[in-house]
Design a protein around this motif. Sequence first.
Motif, short mmCIF file in Angstrom:
data_model
loop_
_atom_site.label_atom_id
_atom_site.label_comp_id
_atom_site.label_asym_id
_atom_site.label_seq_id
_atom_site.Cartn_x
_atom_site.Cartn_y
_atom_site.Cartn_z
N GLU A 114 -4.17 1.83 9.72
CA GLU A 114 -3.31 1.86 8.28
C GLU A 114 -3.60 3.24 7.56
N LYS B 146 0.99 -1.19 0.23
CA LYS B 146 -0.02 -0.15 0.00
C LYS B 146 0.88 1.38 0.18
N GLN C 299 2.18 1.76 -3.30
CA GLN C 299 1.29 2.06 -4.51
C GLN C 299 0.93 3.39 -4.44
#
Lengths: 817, 104
Positions: free
Chosen positions: A729, A663, A666
Amino acid sequence: MSETSAREKLVVIGNGMAGIRTVEELLKIAPEKFDITVFGSEPYGNYNRILLSPVLAGEKTIKDIMLNDLQWYADNKITLHTGETVTEIDRKNCIVKTANGKTAKYDRLLLATGSNPFILPVPGRDLPGVISFRDIHDVDLMLAAARSGKHAVVIGGGLLGLEAANGLMKQGMRVTVVHIMDWLMERQMDEVSGAMLKKSLAEKGMQFMLKASTREIMGSQKVEGVKFADGTVLEADIVVMAVGIRPNIDLAKKVGLHCERGIVVNDTLQTFDPKIYAVGECVQHRGQTYGLVAPLFEMAKVCANHLAAYGIGMYRGSVTSTKLKVTGIDLFSAGDFTGDENCEDIVVRDASRGIYKKVVIKDNRIVGSVLYGDTIDGAWYFQLMREQTNVSDIRDKLMFGQAHLGDSGHGGNVVANMSDDTEICGCNGVCKGTIVNAITSKGLFTLEEVRMHTKASSSCGSCTGLVEQILETVLGGDYSAPESKPMCNCTEYTHEQVREFIRTQKLFSIPAVIEKLKWKNKDGCASCRPALNYYLLSTWPVECRDDPQSRFINERAHANIQKDGTYSVIPRMWGGMTTPDELRSIANVADEYGLKTVHVTGGQRIGLYGIKKQDLPVVWKKLNASGLVSGHAYGKALRTVKTCVGKEWCRFGTQDSTGIGIKLEQLTWGSWMPHKFKMAASGCPRNCAEATIKDFGVVCVDSGYELHVGGNRGVKVRATDLLCKVETEAEELEYCAAFIQLYREEARYLDRTAPWIERVGFSYIKQNIVENTKKRQQLAERFRISQQENETQIDPWVIRSTEGRDQEQFLPLKVIA
Amino acid sequence: MSNWIEVGTVQDIPKLGARVVQAPQGDIAIFRNAQDEIFALADKCPHKGGPLSQGLVHGKTVTCPMHNWKISMENGEAVAPDHGCSRVYAVKLDGEKIFLDLAK
Ligand code: SRM
Ligand SMILES: Cc1cc2nc3c(=O)[nH]c(=O)nc-3n(C[C@H](O)[C@H](O)[C@H](O)COP(=O)(O)OP(=O)(O)OC[C@H]3O[C@@H](n4cnc5c(N)ncnc54)[C@H](O)[C@@H]3O)c2cc1C
Ligand code: SF4
Ligand code: FES
């Protein structure tokens, strides 16, 4: 030179260090502008006055200390009149006149008359044998006296007096230093270090009379002794007066230029008569006068810039530091080392090893320092002081020195003890001896000049500190380390100033910056163009377009150039994960192109080596087919995000570290940054992904995520600082985006996060990212916007392979059989 | 005896950039500067043979991509303190067309 010459006439009065430095700076930037005439009272070319002390001590000769011989003046078409003292300036008709009746007309006049030694107004002061310590003539007199006489009295226990005393002692004289104050060098030392200095010098055989007030110099034909207020008499064959200097303003005053203690100048080094400039020890700027070369060289640079009519750059005053050039004695002093009631002192004292260190701190910034016995960290403290770095985060480690801040391998070297063949610059193979040689034979003073002449420290820069230390040891005094370094030789502006201009003046292209800021080179150079391109893109992600011709080849070709001119290709492996399909397509490419080297990189992915430039687009196309995209292994951009396997497999894993890594990658890939940027995510504090040496690292714990920033494992190892702990997160991604954006907006081009954080202070990062929620959100939002502009997150390989853009650069212009 | 070979047009080369001509004697870099002047050098840096065509062009100089030596595009000489020289080839412009002479 003909009267009809189209060039303007510049006349320089004073052939010393500041005057000629200004001329040198001027010749660098506007060699054709002026016909230059120099008048100097002394009968020589230009020499390095600083090194008179080693000459007196017999460690150097006059020939060694010449900076510019007569040939240099001839080569540069400068008319030099040595042994000529200018006594008149006709300001109305712009003519100067010397005592011998020589005249010269000027359009611009530069006063660089230096200072005069101050001679105590006591009876006997004019007797032969009373000598000052200022020029070659004085040194000749002292050396002659040392051959015939035995006893020397040096009046003045400051820098100059002690260097004179040391020299005379080396010449075999018995020397007594007389000082009116309670301790030596009271302007640079506090009482403790002053006493330590006295002890070391006494061990070398120097004698002292402190708190002594000179009444009279005795003698009939020549000096025979000195008498003090308390009645004591010392025998003396020579008396050296080193009680201070006074700016030499006689001429300026006589012709009506405004003077106080020195000739008063403004920030562009102009006197009250705009045709007349002044630099050096003779000037007074913002109330200050200076007696060291570093500030004079800064003045010279600004003055030359204005003489050349570039009109950029201001002199804003200097912070100076001092060292004593007496072999075997290490002392360093800078700034306000006594402090006041608002300051705190940190003191380390080790009497048995003869070490004393004091750092004075005010509002979390170093304002002064005195070091005795161990001066290795002088340059570092001085830098922290000049850059006004907030030291609250490193306070507890400050006194142990820079070597203890996680620098592996490069710190803690004492260059003075190194042999001449010790390699200093590993990149260019430059030894200490070569550097020392260049400094003395070519008359170098600055890091820049050493880089120019020897290449030392011009590549990776990890030896910069060592080169600076060599400069210090060789030159003794402070070498010129300007407070704010210009971006490159094309401009006087610093990185920060240029960025500010780009923002406030709404500049959208490199030519616009070069034009507005009057760059010296119309195309810029290989060092500023990539920086400008980055500053423009990061400041105006929507408005600006990339300039490929201002990118280093790697970023232009989206692959790393190798020593044989072929390229390497490293595709992205998101969070260190790959698939059989990806591996198959890598293997196919390697087979098809006969690639000998397939390397597992230090960043958890695979590099293919030896690809010809014209083959790059096809190779990319093949890799793209299995989903592989550019890994930006060539860019000042996000490189890799290392991960461990985490909770899914590992018996200790607390969170999904692999997923987090993917993540993060990205979110952030494709963005241009000041330098490369690396991340990692580890599943537990065992930290198998080494997150604490990354620019941004995540260490998972049971209750959430620890976020770390500012790590580096390359040239200089630095462990991260713990930014904070978050629980989700989403927060983690927001903090990461905000941190990257702050770095993108504020770090200098080619600053990794580690040196950037050390400069601005970790607290500053914390304030902006952790404490100020609004700021964090705004930063993260700006990052998000910029990720959507300028094709940032479109694979550059796809654009150049499948879409076929930019093909010419991969193809030859023509093939001639 | 000159033997001019047409290799392309000024527009084929990016401003402040270069393209390569592959010739029997090795690659030749053809540069274009901001004033649209054209220069030709052997595509080999005098230092360690780096491809000068991949460097950054500024003024009449190119900075080698390998170790940042600066090479004059006019005479192929490295700028001090470095020493060395790359071979210069003759080029001329006829309108937009670039001609190269491999013998000179
Ligand atoms: C390919 C790779 C070596 C390998 O085969 O394993 C590599 C190759 C180069 N590194 Fe590196 N570094 C590689 C991992 C590293 C690592 C390890 C890591 O990333 O975990 C480090 C230390 C970690 C760090 O950066 O903190 C590393 C620290 C450096 C440095 C020092 C950076 C610093 O701030 O101190 C340089 C010099 C620079 O960037 O100025 C450098 C520069 C280079 C250059 C770009 C030198 C150059 O200018 O040509 C090399 C390019 C060779 C090429 O064409 O591929 N490389 N380099 C690694 C690529 C990893 C990847 O997948 O992208
Ligand atoms: C022994 C010694 C050791 C030193 N050590 C250090 C050190 O370690 N570190 C450091 O940073 N600094 C040191 N300094 C100080 C440094 O040398 C000076 O700051 C610097 O030389 C001053 O430069 P200037 O051009 O202003 O003056 P100067 O170099 O003195 O030049 C002025 C020149 O102008 C000439 N002149 C004056 N009036 C006229 C006139 N009317 N017509 C023609 N010519 C004229 C003078 O003769 C002189 O040659 C030291 C100085 C001495 C003497
Ligand atoms: S890959 Fe990195 S460590 Fe290896 S030689 Fe190149 S720059 Fe040095
Ligand atoms: S090969 Fe060109 S600088 Fe080294």
